[in-house]
Design a protein around this motif. Structure first.
Motif, PDB file in Angstrom:
ATOM      1  N   THR A  54      17.140 -27.287 -13.970  1.00 35.92           N
ATOM      2  CA  THR A  54      17.451 -26.071 -13.391  1.00 35.92           C
ATOM      3  C   THR A  54      17.943 -25.061 -14.433  1.00 35.92           C
ATOM      4  N   ALA A  56      20.485 -23.240 -14.263  1.00 36.04           N
ATOM      5  CA  ALA A  56      21.899 -23.834 -14.764  1.00 36.04           C
ATOM      6  C   ALA A  56      22.118 -24.741 -15.523  1.00 36.04           C
ATOM      7  N   ASP A  57      21.145 -25.840 -15.757  1.00 36.38           N
ATOM      8  CA  ASP A  57      21.263 -27.105 -16.543  1.00 36.38           C
ATOM      9  C   ASP A  57      21.023 -26.259 -17.983  1.00 36.38           C
ATOM     10  N   ARG A  73      30.941 -27.474 -13.178  1.00 37.27           N
ATOM     11  CA  ARG A  73      30.939 -26.773 -11.739  1.00 37.27           C
ATOM     12  C   ARG A  73      32.243 -26.746 -11.321  1.00 37.27           C
ATOM     13  N   ASN A  76      31.682 -25.815  -5.573  1.00 31.19           N
ATOM     14  CA  ASN A  76      30.394 -25.993  -4.430  1.00 31.19           C
ATOM     15  C   ASN A  76      29.969 -24.839  -3.567  1.00 31.19           C
ATOM     16  N   TYR A 173      27.701 -19.245 -15.614  1.00 32.74           N
ATOM     17  CA  TYR A 173      27.134 -20.861 -15.104  1.00 32.74           C
ATOM     18  C   TYR A 173      27.578 -20.943 -13.930  1.00 32.74           C
ATOM     19  N   GLN A 174      28.679 -20.512 -13.180  1.00 33.90           N
ATOM     20  CA  GLN A 174      28.992 -20.546 -11.845  1.00 33.90           C
ATOM     21  C   GLN A 174      28.200 -19.483 -10.922  1.00 33.90           C
ATOM     22  N   GLN A 176      25.200 -18.737 -11.829  1.00 32.74           N
ATOM     23  CA  GLN A 176      23.857 -18.911 -11.626  1.00 32.74           C
ATOM     24  C   GLN A 176      23.799 -20.194 -10.664  1.00 32.74           C
ATOM     25  N   LEU A 177      24.771 -21.089 -10.404  1.00 38.01           N
ATOM     26  CA  LEU A 177      24.580 -22.020  -9.453  1.00 38.01           C
ATOM     27  C   LEU A 177      24.485 -21.443  -7.981  1.00 38.01           C
ATOM     28  N   ASP A 180      20.914 -19.509  -7.705  1.00 37.43           N
ATOM     29  CA  ASP A 180      19.945 -20.309  -7.040  1.00 37.43           C
ATOM     30  C   ASP A 180      20.267 -20.809  -5.845  1.00 37.43           C
TER      31      ASP A 180
END
Length: 361
Positions: A54, A56-57, A73, A76, A173-174, A176-177, A180
């Motif tokens: 992904t 994020a990855d 992360r 969630n 990063y947060q 991006q998760l 998506d």
């Protein structure tokens, strides 16, 4: 030269870091200098992650290499996503994500004075300029009320050392998760939007466009548009006052047109995310478009025969940050004047990743 220094002509067993005092060399680069074949393995790892993991990855792996950041992360957002029942609920989702990540984002720059921020802002425009560009930028600096500075290497290095890039990328990063998740969710909705819906937030104005042709002339921090051949003329960018922007366009043959420097998907001291799911789109942009300085920029265009016409430091270009331009399908055309189409400068990673189609660069 090797033989004169009692080395075999094919030897690689010698000090290769000929400029050991150069600042900002990351460990992975030093390893590649001293053990050149390790770079091939690193390149393969990044390629594998980019193609099969992904976004994020890939951000997590890149931030680890560039800034030795360990991104984890924090929350969630699926539970929050499950609460969305109407278009207006999307505003709350975005605001909560931005509120959750604001602290990490602010922490990245908390050691900088306003004067140091002003200097970095000026440098972000001037550092890559050539002599021929200087004249036209003088008017831009005046219009932006941007003071010109002379900064020596030691002062510049000292300012950069104050930036917490790990905290900056953790905020990215947060987001991006969360980004998506929401784009995948919105692509499955069949909401009818007869008239645009607006919302005021502490991060700036937000809007959900109508199902007709919308023309965006005002600046918005968040834009969601489900259909229509839309025209984007506003500034789709971040700045110190409004550091976040998300743009999501689900369908339509859209025109994105803003030729101001950093006017189209340009990040400066911020985080920017954009997604265009479908349509033959045209991106008419100036310098520093699809780019990042002191931030993170991510653009994903899923399909369509798209045209990207860009200026300096554009098209997946970054300096002191990360910029990713991904295009999944379609016969696309990319044009950039210089320093673009996957350009990474100091402490940066720039990526242009086009997965399919007969493309022209």
């Amino acid at each position: 030269l090797l033989i004169e220094n009692n080395q075999a002509a094919n030897s690689i067993n010698f000090l290769k870091d000929w400029s050991a005092e150069t600042k900002f060399k990351i460990p992975a680069v030093i390893d590649a200098i001293n053990e050149p074949f390790t770079f091939l393995m690193l390149a393969d790892e990044l390629k594998e992650c980019l193609e099969n993991k992904t976004a994020a990855d890939f951000l997590s792996k890149s931030a680890g290499i560039l800034y030795q950041a360990d991104l984890v992360r924090a929350k969630n957002y699926q539970t929050l996503l499950d609460k969305i029942e109407s278009p207006k609920d999307v505003f709350e989702y975005v605001e909560i994500v931005w509120e959750d990540t604001e602290n990490d984002f602010r922490k990245a720059f908390e050691l900088l004075s306003q004067n140091e921020i002003d200097k970095l802002r000026y440098i972000s425009y001037s550092i890559h300029l050539e002599a021929a560009d200087t004249l036209c930028y003088q008017k831009f600096f005046q219009d932006q009320k941007l003071q010109e500075f002379e900064i020596d290497d030691d002062e510049f290095s000292a300012i950069i050392a104050k930036i917490n890039f790990a905290s900056l990328m953790n905020a990215a990063y947060q987001q991006q998760l969360a980004f998506d998740l929401i784009t995948e969710f919105l692509s499955r909705q069949n909401w009818v939007i007869d008239n645009s819906i607006t919302h005021k937030s502490s991060f700036g104005k937000m809007i959900i466009g109508s199902d007709n042709i919308d023309i965006y002339k005002e600046n918005y921090a968040f834009i969601l548009d489900f259909s229509g051949d839309d025209i984007y003329k506003s500034s789709l960018s971040s700045n110190t006052q409004n550091p976040f922007f998300w743009v999501i366009d689900i369908s339509g043959n859209d025109l994105y047109s803003n030729q101001e420097p950093r006017g189209l998907f340009g990040v400066l001291f911020g985080l920017g995310f954009s997604y265009d799911a479908d349509g033959n789109d045209i991106y008419q942009a100036g310098d520093y478009s699809f780019s990042s300085f002191f931030g993170y920029n991510y653009h994903y265009d899923y399909c369509g025969d798209d045209l990207y016409n860009m200026g300096l430091h554009s098209g997946g270009a970054a300096s002191f940050g990360i910029s990713i331009l991904q295009n999944e399908l379609g016969n696309d055309v990319y044009k950039v004047t210089e320093l673009g189409e996957g350009f990474g400068s100091t402490l940066a990673l720039g990526v242009l990743h086009d997965k399919g189609g007969n493309d022209l660069y």
